[in-house]
Design a protein around this motif. Structure first.
Motif, PDB file in Angstrom:
ATOM      1  N   LYS A   1      -0.115  -2.308  14.469  1.00  0.00           N
ATOM      2  CA  LYS A   1       0.547  -1.115  13.943  1.00  0.00           C
ATOM      3  C   LYS A   1       1.648  -1.495  12.951  1.00  0.00           C
ATOM      4  CE  LYS A   1      -0.591   1.923  17.808  1.00  0.00           C
ATOM      5  NZ  LYS A   1      -0.058   2.810  18.841  1.00  0.00           N
ATOM      6  N   THR A   2       2.905  -1.161  13.268  1.00  0.00           N
ATOM      7  CA  THR A   2       4.008  -1.407  12.322  1.00  0.00           C
ATOM      8  C   THR A   2       4.759  -2.703  12.599  1.00  0.00           C
ATOM      9  OG1 THR A   2       5.552  -0.169  13.714  1.00  0.00           O
ATOM     10  CG2 THR A   2       4.330   1.071  12.049  1.00  0.00           C
ATOM     11  N   GLN A   3       4.203  -3.528  13.486  1.00  0.00           N
ATOM     12  CA  GLN A   3       4.922  -4.719  13.937  1.00  0.00           C
ATOM     13  C   GLN A   3       5.220  -5.691  12.796  1.00  0.00           C
ATOM     14  OE1 GLN A   3       2.959  -6.644  17.188  1.00  0.00           O
ATOM     15  NE2 GLN A   3       4.461  -8.306  17.345  1.00  0.00           N
ATOM     16  N   TYR A   4       4.299  -5.801  11.833  1.00  0.00           N
ATOM     17  CA  TYR A   4       4.464  -6.766  10.746  1.00  0.00           C
ATOM     18  C   TYR A   4       4.680  -6.083   9.391  1.00  0.00           C
ATOM     19  CZ  TYR A   4       2.718  -9.979  14.261  1.00  0.00           C
ATOM     20  OH  TYR A   4       2.562 -10.706  15.419  1.00  0.00           O
ATOM     21  N   ILE A   5       5.036  -4.824   9.415  1.00  0.00           N
ATOM     22  CA  ILE A   5       5.284  -4.073   8.184  1.00  0.00           C
ATOM     23  C   ILE A   5       6.785  -3.924   7.985  1.00  0.00           C
ATOM     24  CG2 ILE A   5       4.875  -1.910   6.957  1.00  0.00           C
ATOM     25  CD1 ILE A   5       2.362  -1.522   8.622  1.00  0.00           C
ATOM     26  N   SER A   6       7.238  -4.191   6.780  1.00  0.00           N
ATOM     27  CA  SER A   6       8.659  -4.040   6.473  1.00  0.00           C
ATOM     28  C   SER A   6       9.070  -2.573   6.609  1.00  0.00           C
ATOM     29  CB  SER A   6       8.933  -4.540   5.053  1.00  0.00           C
ATOM     30  OG  SER A   6      10.238  -4.211   4.645  1.00  0.00           O
ATOM     31  N   ALA A   7      10.260  -2.355   7.106  1.00  0.00           N
ATOM     32  CA  ALA A   7      10.758  -0.989   7.285  1.00  0.00           C
ATOM     33  C   ALA A   7      10.831  -0.246   5.955  1.00  0.00           C
ATOM     34  CB  ALA A   7      12.130  -1.020   7.957  1.00  0.00           C
ATOM     35  N   ASP A   8      11.066  -0.971   4.878  1.00  0.00           N
ATOM     36  CA  ASP A   8      11.133  -0.326   3.566  1.00  0.00           C
ATOM     37  C   ASP A   8       9.762   0.142   3.096  1.00  0.00           C
ATOM     38  OD1 ASP A   8      13.831  -0.895   3.567  1.00  0.00           O
ATOM     39  OD2 ASP A   8      13.591  -2.784   2.464  1.00  0.00           O
ATOM     40  N   ASN A   9       8.705  -0.530   3.534  1.00  0.00           N
ATOM     41  CA  ASN A   9       7.352  -0.191   3.091  1.00  0.00           C
ATOM     42  C   ASN A   9       6.681   0.867   3.962  1.00  0.00           C
ATOM     43  OD1 ASN A   9       7.692  -2.168   1.159  1.00  0.00           O
ATOM     44  ND2 ASN A   9       6.587  -3.744   2.332  1.00  0.00           N
ATOM     45  N   LEU A  10       7.205   1.098   5.149  1.00  0.00           N
ATOM     46  CA  LEU A  10       6.545   2.002   6.088  1.00  0.00           C
ATOM     47  C   LEU A  10       6.406   3.433   5.563  1.00  0.00           C
ATOM     48  CD1 LEU A  10       5.220   2.219   8.825  1.00  0.00           C
ATOM     49  CD2 LEU A  10       7.467   2.644   9.847  1.00  0.00           C
ATOM     50  N   PRO A  11       7.425   4.042   4.952  1.00  0.00           N
ATOM     51  CA  PRO A  11       7.240   5.406   4.424  1.00  0.00           C
ATOM     52  C   PRO A  11       6.115   5.497   3.393  1.00  0.00           C
ATOM     53  CG  PRO A  11       9.581   4.849   4.504  1.00  0.00           C
ATOM     54  CD  PRO A  11       8.831   3.594   4.794  1.00  0.00           C
ATOM     55  N   ALA A  12       5.984   4.490   2.525  1.00  0.00           N
ATOM     56  CA  ALA A  12       4.923   4.519   1.519  1.00  0.00           C
ATOM     57  C   ALA A  12       3.548   4.408   2.174  1.00  0.00           C
ATOM     58  CB  ALA A  12       5.124   3.380   0.521  1.00  0.00           C
ATOM     59  N   ILE A  13       3.441   3.602   3.224  1.00  0.00           N
ATOM     60  CA  ILE A  13       2.162   3.447   3.933  1.00  0.00           C
ATOM     61  C   ILE A  13       1.769   4.762   4.595  1.00  0.00           C
ATOM     62  CG2 ILE A  13       0.970   2.217   5.770  1.00  0.00           C
ATOM     63  CD1 ILE A  13       1.609   0.579   3.248  1.00  0.00           C
ATOM     64  N   LYS A  14       2.714   5.421   5.257  1.00  0.00           N
ATOM     65  CA  LYS A  14       2.423   6.692   5.911  1.00  0.00           C
ATOM     66  C   LYS A  14       2.062   7.762   4.883  1.00  0.00           C
ATOM     67  CE  LYS A  14       4.905   8.024   9.375  1.00  0.00           C
ATOM     68  NZ  LYS A  14       6.054   8.441  10.224  1.00  0.00           N
ATOM     69  N   ALA A  15       2.750   7.769   3.751  1.00  0.00           N
ATOM     70  CA  ALA A  15       2.444   8.757   2.710  1.00  0.00           C
ATOM     71  C   ALA A  15       1.040   8.537   2.148  1.00  0.00           C
ATOM     72  CB  ALA A  15       3.481   8.667   1.585  1.00  0.00           C
ATOM     73  N   ARG A  16       0.671   7.291   1.955  1.00  0.00           N
ATOM     74  CA  ARG A  16      -0.672   6.992   1.438  1.00  0.00           C
ATOM     75  C   ARG A  16      -1.747   7.448   2.426  1.00  0.00           C
ATOM     76  NH1 ARG A  16      -2.992   1.122  -0.722  1.00  0.00           N
ATOM     77  NH2 ARG A  16      -5.200   1.560  -0.389  1.00  0.00           N
ATOM     78  N   LEU A  17      -1.539   7.146   3.689  1.00  0.00           N
ATOM     79  CA  LEU A  17      -2.532   7.533   4.696  1.00  0.00           C
ATOM     80  C   LEU A  17      -2.619   9.049   4.824  1.00  0.00           C
ATOM     81  CD1 LEU A  17      -1.892   4.863   7.483  1.00  0.00           C
ATOM     82  CD2 LEU A  17      -3.960   5.151   6.111  1.00  0.00           C
ATOM     83  N   LYS A  18      -1.486   9.743   4.780  1.00  0.00           N
ATOM     84  CA  LYS A  18      -1.514  11.203   4.878  1.00  0.00           C
ATOM     85  C   LYS A  18      -2.297  11.817   3.713  1.00  0.00           C
ATOM     86  CE  LYS A  18       2.858  12.243   5.322  1.00  0.00           C
ATOM     87  NZ  LYS A  18       4.086  13.035   5.563  1.00  0.00           N
ATOM     88  N   THR A  19      -2.071  11.297   2.518  1.00  0.00           N
ATOM     89  CA  THR A  19      -2.784  11.825   1.344  1.00  0.00           C
ATOM     90  C   THR A  19      -4.287  11.608   1.486  1.00  0.00           C
ATOM     91  OG1 THR A  19      -0.867  11.371  -0.052  1.00  0.00           O
ATOM     92  CG2 THR A  19      -2.976  11.664  -1.155  1.00  0.00           C
ATOM     93  N   GLU A  20      -4.685  10.403   1.880  1.00  0.00           N
ATOM     94  CA  GLU A  20      -6.108  10.111   2.015  1.00  0.00           C
ATOM     95  C   GLU A  20      -6.739  10.899   3.156  1.00  0.00           C
ATOM     96  OE1 GLU A  20      -7.090   6.016   2.076  1.00  0.00           O
ATOM     97  OE2 GLU A  20      -5.846   5.482   0.358  1.00  0.00           O
ATOM     98  N   MET A  21      -6.006  11.089   4.246  1.00  0.00           N
ATOM     99  CA  MET A  21      -6.546  11.861   5.366  1.00  0.00           C
ATOM    100  C   MET A  21      -6.756  13.316   4.976  1.00  0.00           C
ATOM    101  SD  MET A  21      -4.200  10.153   8.368  1.00  0.00           S
ATOM    102  CE  MET A  21      -4.653  11.316   9.651  1.00  0.00           C
ATOM    103  N   VAL A  22      -5.813  13.893   4.235  1.00  0.00           N
ATOM    104  CA  VAL A  22      -5.950  15.283   3.788  1.00  0.00           C
ATOM    105  C   VAL A  22      -7.137  15.423   2.852  1.00  0.00           C
ATOM    106  CG1 VAL A  22      -4.868  17.096   2.411  1.00  0.00           C
ATOM    107  CG2 VAL A  22      -3.523  15.879   4.131  1.00  0.00           C
ATOM    108  N   GLU A  23      -7.262  14.513   1.887  1.00  0.00           N
ATOM    109  CA  GLU A  23      -8.387  14.577   0.948  1.00  0.00           C
ATOM    110  C   GLU A  23      -9.716  14.420   1.671  1.00  0.00           C
ATOM    111  OE1 GLU A  23      -7.662  11.556  -1.890  1.00  0.00           O
ATOM    112  OE2 GLU A  23      -6.060  12.656  -2.950  1.00  0.00           O
ATOM    113  N   SER A  24      -9.782  13.494   2.608  1.00  0.00           N
ATOM    114  CA  SER A  24     -11.025  13.280   3.364  1.00  0.00           C
ATOM    115  C   SER A  24     -11.373  14.501   4.205  1.00  0.00           C
ATOM    116  CB  SER A  24     -10.879  12.048   4.256  1.00  0.00           C
ATOM    117  OG  SER A  24     -12.028  11.857   5.051  1.00  0.00           O
ATOM    118  N   ALA A  25     -10.357  15.112   4.841  1.00  0.00           N
ATOM    119  CA  ALA A  25     -10.605  16.292   5.673  1.00  0.00           C
ATOM    120  C   ALA A  25     -11.099  17.461   4.826  1.00  0.00           C
ATOM    121  CB  ALA A  25      -9.342  16.676   6.430  1.00  0.00           C
TER     122      ALA A  25
END
Length: 623
Positions: free
Chosen positions: A463-487
């Motif tokens: 999960k987020t164990q090896y992800i920098s705290a600064d990068n986590l918001p961008a990762i979540k935003a990317r996944l949310k966008t792709e999940m919405v488009e896929s749905a």
């Protein structure tokens, strides 16, 4: 079982059973006036034994319970008669059986077709030459298994069954790929024994049942110049031949050649650099040192000396036995095989005493014995590089998720494996520092880092164990966008499918294309209008947050097994897992494809046409 005897008669007056062969009848008989031989009498106790015609079970049981001595003698006679029975006595077959044993099957018969398919599958799967069907040994094997089968000619196999098997396998693979919503790819270039160039293309995807699959699509003849433009066009053509949309390609893993990098850029595809190649280059860059070059050059000469002399090999084996060392051969370095240099060094260090014992008495080869300075250099190299080979092997698998390991592996290399140790020599410390700096530099690309972060996020072990705290918001935003488009894309496809189904239904066609509304549909509409649905963005956000609240699984667990269980709770996120976790960390699958090609295009089959090579490699990898 036995009853009281009636009208006792001396045992010597009993007559034996007619036409009997069992030894047990020596202990039983019949009265002379019993012409039908219906009442069996025991010769020992004259008791009557009930038994059906020809059945000896009750006779044995009577002896066993009433007359133990006679029973033991009977069983001894029975065993002796079985052992002395002639082995050449065979049952004479009927005329029908004899006729069937020599009459060949019809070519169209079920049995002939079945055996021919099995032979075809054997040839294709085991990469055997088609002329195997003409070999006496193979024909003798098949004839021994079924005497009625007549082997068709090699021309028949090459023109009919093998092409048919190829078409069947191709249709099956095409159906599997059609059901794959997302896929990744690996590719590589190769030249055969006859210097004919080929381009491979392998796709990787995760099925709806959460199984990781890999399919080798082509080993295409590639006579054009290996420029980035030509490679890019070849890859696009390869996907088009299988009706695979480029939009569904999540990532392509290649080596680090400039033409491969340019091809991915021209196609605007996300590219992941092969970890095996990158680590190999990092090691090659780190050992550019005069001391290392001398020690490795000495190892190569040493291995070559033993490889070209059977006497030295035999002497090495004797020395290994005497010194109680593992009886291992020396390993030769292969420039195209990752980690082979370190394996060569490790084997020389392991057999150092045996090597010295063999070469000490040879004044011509005595100079090949490593000095203590060479031994120290080899030990330093081995200490720095040995742990790295395990990571390369682990990340080169095709049957399990590997990309999500990259981020944790890079972290582990920086904090543990390649970290400086107080006991390290200067050379070991230098190699570690250079390897780590090279890897950090090459994996510093923002797009690569984001891809690795997403893959690590989708693995329930990290999960987020090896992800920098600064990068986590961008990762979540990317996944949310792709999940919405896929749905939304899935919703539109289902809506079109329901509309087409309704229009093609018999009731809709009978009413002029308009389907009649049922009473249930009215209630469904009413219920839907009274409850305001949550926006899709909020649903996706809730699913992401819920996923992050679940506990991290054990490092040995299979992430796909976890997603298979939790697919019902995180359906949209599971699609993203299928998209990103199918990406391989190395291009090894395509390289293994060429190992298969090398087993097919041998020195005795060097005249195979490129189209035939493509077909045979496809069958060997996908059957």
């Amino acid at each position: 079982m036995a009853s009281g005897s009636t009208e006792p008669e001396p045992a010597g007056m009993l007559v034996p059973k007619r036409n009997c062969t069992s030894a047990v009848w020596e202990y039983f008989g019949f009265k002379r006036d019993d012409v039908a031989q219906s009442q069996v009498l025991c010769k020992t106790c004259l008791g009557r034994v009930s038994t059906s015609r020809g059945n000896t079970t009750n006779l044995y049981q009577h002896l066993k319970t009433q007359h133990k001595t006679e029973y033991d003698r009977c069983m001894a006679k029975k065993s002796s008669s079985v052992q002395n029975k002639p082995s050449n006595v065979t049952r004479q077959g009927s005329l029908t059986e004899l006729f069937e044993g020599v009459t060949p099957y019809e070519r169209t018969s079920k049995r002939h077709v079945e055996i021919t398919k099995a032979v075809t599958h054997c040839i294709a799967k085991d990469m055997m030459p088609v002329n195997t069907v003409t070999k006496p040994g193979f024909n003798n094997l098949v004839t021994t298994l079924d005497k009625r089968y007549r082997m068709p000619s090699r021309t028949y196999f090459s023109q009919t069954p093998i092409p048919e098997l190829h078409m069947q396998c191709r249709r099956r693979v095409a159906a599997e790929l059609k059901a794959a919503e997302f896929f990744a790819a690996t590719t590589d270039m190769w030249s055969s024994r006859t210097a004919e160039p080929y381009q491979s293309l392998t796709v990787h995807y995760i099925t709806e049942d959460l199984h990781l699959e890999a399919r080798s699509l082509q080993t295409a003849y590639f006579p054009e110049d290996h420029t980035g433009e030509n490679i890019a066009a070849g890859l696009r053509e390869g996907l088009a031949c299988w009706d695979l949309p480029e939009d569904n390609l999540g990532c392509i893993t290649t080596d680090n050649a400039s033409n491969m990098v340019k091809a991915a850029q021209l196609n605007e595809w996300t590219r992941l650099q092969c970890f095996g190649h990158r680590l190999h280059l990092a090691i090659e860059n780190a050992i550019k040192d005069g001391r290392v070059s001398r020690a490795i050059g000495l190892c190569k000469k040493l291995v070559g000396h033993f490889s070209h002399s059977w006497k030295k090999k035999a002497a090495l084996t004797e020395a290994q036995k005497e010194l109680k060392l593992p009886e291992h051969f020396l390993i030769t370095e292969c420039p195209t095989r990752w980690g082979s240099k370190e394996k060569m060094i490790a084997r020389v260090l392991e057999q150092m005493k045996a090597i010295s014992q063999v070469l000490t008495g040879d004044r011509h080869a005595r100079s090949l014995i490593p000095t203590w300075q060479d031994a120290e250099v080899l030990e330093s190299i081995h200490k720095a590089l040995h742990p790295l080979s395990e990571f390369t092997d682990a990340l080169s698998g095709e049957e399990y998720v590997s990309i999500s390991y990259l981020k944790p592996v890079l972290h582990l290399l920086a904090t543990s494996v390649l970290a400086e140790d107080a006991e390290d020599t200067d050379l070991t410390r230098s190699i570690k520092t250079k390897v780590l700096a090279y890897l950090n530099d090459k994996y510093s690309d923002l797009n690569t880092q984001e891809l690795l972060d997403v893959a690590s996020f989708m693995d329930p072990r990290f999960k987020t164990q090896y992800i920098s705290a600064d990068n986590l918001p961008a990762i979540k935003a990317r996944l949310k966008t792709e999940m919405v488009e896929s749905a939304r894309r899935t919703h539109n496809q289902e809506k079109r499918s329901r509309t087409e189904t309704a229009q093609n239904s018999p009731s809709a066609q009978a009413s002029g294309g308009k389907a009649k509304k049922t009473l249930g549909s009215l209630f469904k509409t009413s219920a839907a209008s009274s409850a305001l649905p949550l926006p899709l963005e909020d649903v996706v956000e809730a699913e992401l947050n819920s996923y992050l609240l679940t506990p991290v699984t054990d490092g040995e667990d299979d992430p796909l097994a976890w997603w298979k269980v939790h697919n019902i709770h995180f359906p949209r996120l599971c699609k993203m897992a299928r998209k990103y976790l199918c990406v391989p960390a190395t291009s090894a699958p395509s390289e293994r494809l060429f190992s298969t090609g090398g087993n097919i295009v041998t020195c005795t089959r060097s005249s195979l046409k490129p189209a035939k090579v493509d077909m045979l490699v496809f069958l060997a990898k996908n059957l």
